[in-house]
Design a protein around this motif. Structure first.
Motif, PDB file in Angstrom:
ATOM      1  N   LEU A  88       0.861  -1.176   0.000  1.00  0.00           N
ATOM      2  CA  LEU A  88       0.000   0.000   0.000  1.00  0.00           C
ATOM      3  C   LEU A  88       0.903   1.233   0.000  1.00  0.00           C
ATOM      4  O   LEU A  88       1.179   1.832   1.035  1.00  0.00           O
ATOM      5  N   CYS A  89       1.379   1.585  -1.167  1.00  0.00           N
ATOM      6  CA  CYS A  89       2.248   2.748  -1.309  1.00  0.00           C
ATOM      7  C   CYS A  89       2.186   3.201  -2.764  1.00  0.00           C
ATOM      8  O   CYS A  89       1.656   2.505  -3.622  1.00  0.00           O
ATOM      9  N   GLY A  90       2.709   4.389  -3.029  1.00  0.00           N
ATOM     10  CA  GLY A  90       2.698   4.900  -4.393  1.00  0.00           C
ATOM     11  C   GLY A  90       1.307   5.115  -4.939  1.00  0.00           C
ATOM     12  O   GLY A  90       1.080   4.943  -6.136  1.00  0.00           O
ATOM     13  N   LEU A  91       0.357   5.525  -4.081  1.00  0.00           N
ATOM     14  CA  LEU A  91      -1.035   5.670  -4.517  1.00  0.00           C
ATOM     15  C   LEU A  91      -1.206   6.972  -5.301  1.00  0.00           C
ATOM     16  O   LEU A  91      -0.970   8.058  -4.777  1.00  0.00           O
ATOM     17  N   SER A  92      -1.635   6.846  -6.547  1.00  0.00           N
ATOM     18  CA  SER A  92      -1.658   8.014  -7.426  1.00  0.00           C
ATOM     19  C   SER A  92      -3.019   8.298  -8.049  1.00  0.00           C
ATOM     20  O   SER A  92      -3.164   9.287  -8.762  1.00  0.00           O
ATOM     21  N   GLY A  93      -4.003   7.452  -7.809  1.00  0.00           N
ATOM     22  CA  GLY A  93      -5.333   7.681  -8.382  1.00  0.00           C
ATOM     23  C   GLY A  93      -6.415   7.212  -7.445  1.00  0.00           C
ATOM     24  O   GLY A  93      -6.251   6.219  -6.731  1.00  0.00           O
ATOM     25  N   LEU A  94      -7.560   7.933  -7.428  1.00  0.00           N
ATOM     26  CA  LEU A  94      -8.702   7.606  -6.587  1.00  0.00           C
ATOM     27  C   LEU A  94      -9.981   7.620  -7.399  1.00  0.00           C
ATOM     28  O   LEU A  94     -10.102   8.356  -8.387  1.00  0.00           O
ATOM     29  N   ALA A  95     -10.971   6.826  -6.963  1.00  0.00           N
ATOM     30  CA  ALA A  95     -12.318   6.865  -7.547  1.00  0.00           C
ATOM     31  C   ALA A  95     -13.303   6.385  -6.491  1.00  0.00           C
ATOM     32  O   ALA A  95     -13.073   5.365  -5.834  1.00  0.00           O
ATOM     33  N   TRP A  96     -14.390   7.123  -6.330  1.00  0.00           N
ATOM     34  CA  TRP A  96     -15.418   6.758  -5.359  1.00  0.00           C
ATOM     35  C   TRP A  96     -16.543   6.023  -6.049  1.00  0.00           C
ATOM     36  O   TRP A  96     -17.080   6.482  -7.059  1.00  0.00           O
ATOM     37  N   ASP A  97     -16.923   4.862  -5.505  1.00  0.00           N
ATOM     38  CA  ASP A  97     -18.028   4.050  -6.010  1.00  0.00           C
ATOM     39  C   ASP A  97     -19.194   4.203  -5.034  1.00  0.00           C
ATOM     40  O   ASP A  97     -19.206   3.588  -3.969  1.00  0.00           O
ATOM     41  N   GLU A  98     -20.164   5.009  -5.406  1.00  0.00           N
ATOM     42  CA  GLU A  98     -21.301   5.268  -4.525  1.00  0.00           C
ATOM     43  C   GLU A  98     -22.157   4.021  -4.343  1.00  0.00           C
ATOM     44  O   GLU A  98     -22.661   3.761  -3.249  1.00  0.00           O
TER      45      GLU A  98
END
Length: 336
Positions: free
Chosen positions: A60-70
């Motif tokens: 769990l490192c180098g996190l570069s993108g996010l997206a929320w799933d409602e």
């Protein structure tokens, strides 16, 4: 079948133990601005420092993108090394982010079903399709890549589903100034479809201005912020037709790190005319802000968002997950 049962039980126990030991630490980004306070034009709703951990053998490192799933109430995060993490944020009664749980993790796979490897694993941008249509189970994720620029469709379990078409200009490595400055940002606009943006201007484009591309080749000229070395690292299409962008200006370890949230509108006619871009918030580490290499952005609900920092899997950096709310009005434009 029965011989493998003890192994499956052991894997479940180990993953559960890892999840129990995982403990994010609440932090404040500035001494003068605590959870729930409004500062620098936005309302801060909590920040966490995520510890180093492994889930399903994925760091769990180098996190570069996010997206929320409602529909699934999950926050997806991708890493530079090809990991896909399912996170579940936790809030108090005021809506302040107080913790986050890692639900599970999957490797991103290639077309043959194998985990992607260098140089194909540099995942940077993340967007979501069918994440808020009240139909659980039909989510699709779009991941943009550097080094080998492309946009790939994935299932939430990391299964390869094909590639999105790119304008010919973006498919040729020779058009980039550097392969590590390729497709950093991706989002889905309700009018124009999949939008991609490069971290830095293309090789033949003027310094300080990048192009935002639609799949059909239409583009808009986006002027970067005034901070030296500013680069586009994420963008999020908004329900009202606007576009929220995240920029990072990071020149050297001993110089200020500047993180900018900005907003623009994409008119029907694209082209070389610079877009009007408004500064929403500009955070400068030399002014007391605790910042890191923020690269991921996603809308949560209403005017609330998450951003996350990419620690490059380095002990000298940190993974910070931040929750905030935009003001209801748009600041005055700061560029032509």
């Amino acid at each position: 079948m029965f011989r493998s049962f003890p192994i499956l039980v052991l894997m479940f126990i180990l993953q559960s133990a890892c999840a129990r030991e995982f403990q994010a630490t609440p932090i404040t980004l500035a001494d003068r601005s605590g959870p729930g306070d409004t500062h620098a034009g936005i309302r801060w709703l909590g920040a966490l420092r995520l510890p180093n951990a492994e889930f399903n053998s994925l760091k769990l490192c180098g996190l570069s993108g996010l997206a929320w799933d409602e529909d699934e109430e999950l926050l997806y995060a991708i890493s530079d090394i090809g990991g896909l993490f399912h996170l579940r944020p936790e809030f108090d009664s005021r809506g302040i982010l107080t913790g986050v749980r890692v639900v599970t993790a999957y490797p991103l796979l290639d077309a043959s079903g194998q985990p992607i490897r260098p140089p194909f694993d540099d995942a940077e941008g993340l967007a979501i399709r069918n994440g808020d249509n009240r139909t659980p189970g039909d989510t699709e994720l779009l991941v943009s890549f550097e080094i080998r620029p492309r946009v790939v469709r994935y299932s939430p379990t990391g299964q390869w589903r094909g590639e999105e078409p790119l304008p010919a200009l973006l498919s040729d490595l020779r058009n980039y100034r550097d392969t590590n400055q390729a497709l950093e940002a991706v989002t889905i606009d309700p009018r124009w479809g999949v939008l991609t943006g490069t971290e830095a201007p293309l090789r033949d484009d003027p310094v300080g201005r990048i192009r935002l591309f639609a799949s059909d080749g239409r583009f808009w000229s986006y002027p970067l912020g005034s901070a030296p070395g500013s680069a586009l690292v994420a963008m999020e299409a908004l329900p009202d037709g606007g576009l929220l962008t995240l920029e990072r200006a990071f020149v050297a370890p001993l110089r200020p790190l500047i993180i900018s949230l900005r907003r623009t509108e994409l008119p029907p006619m694209g082209g070389e005319t610079p877009l009007p871009v408004a500064d929403v918030a500009v955070l400068d580490s030399s002014q007391g802000w605790l910042l890191d290499n923020f690269e991921g952005l996603t809308r949560y609900r209403d005017r609330r968002f998450f951003i996350i920092s990419d620690d490059n899997c380095s002990a000298w950096q940190a993974t910070l997950l931040v929750h905030f709310e935009l003001p209801p009005t748009t600041p005055r434009s700061s560029s032509p």
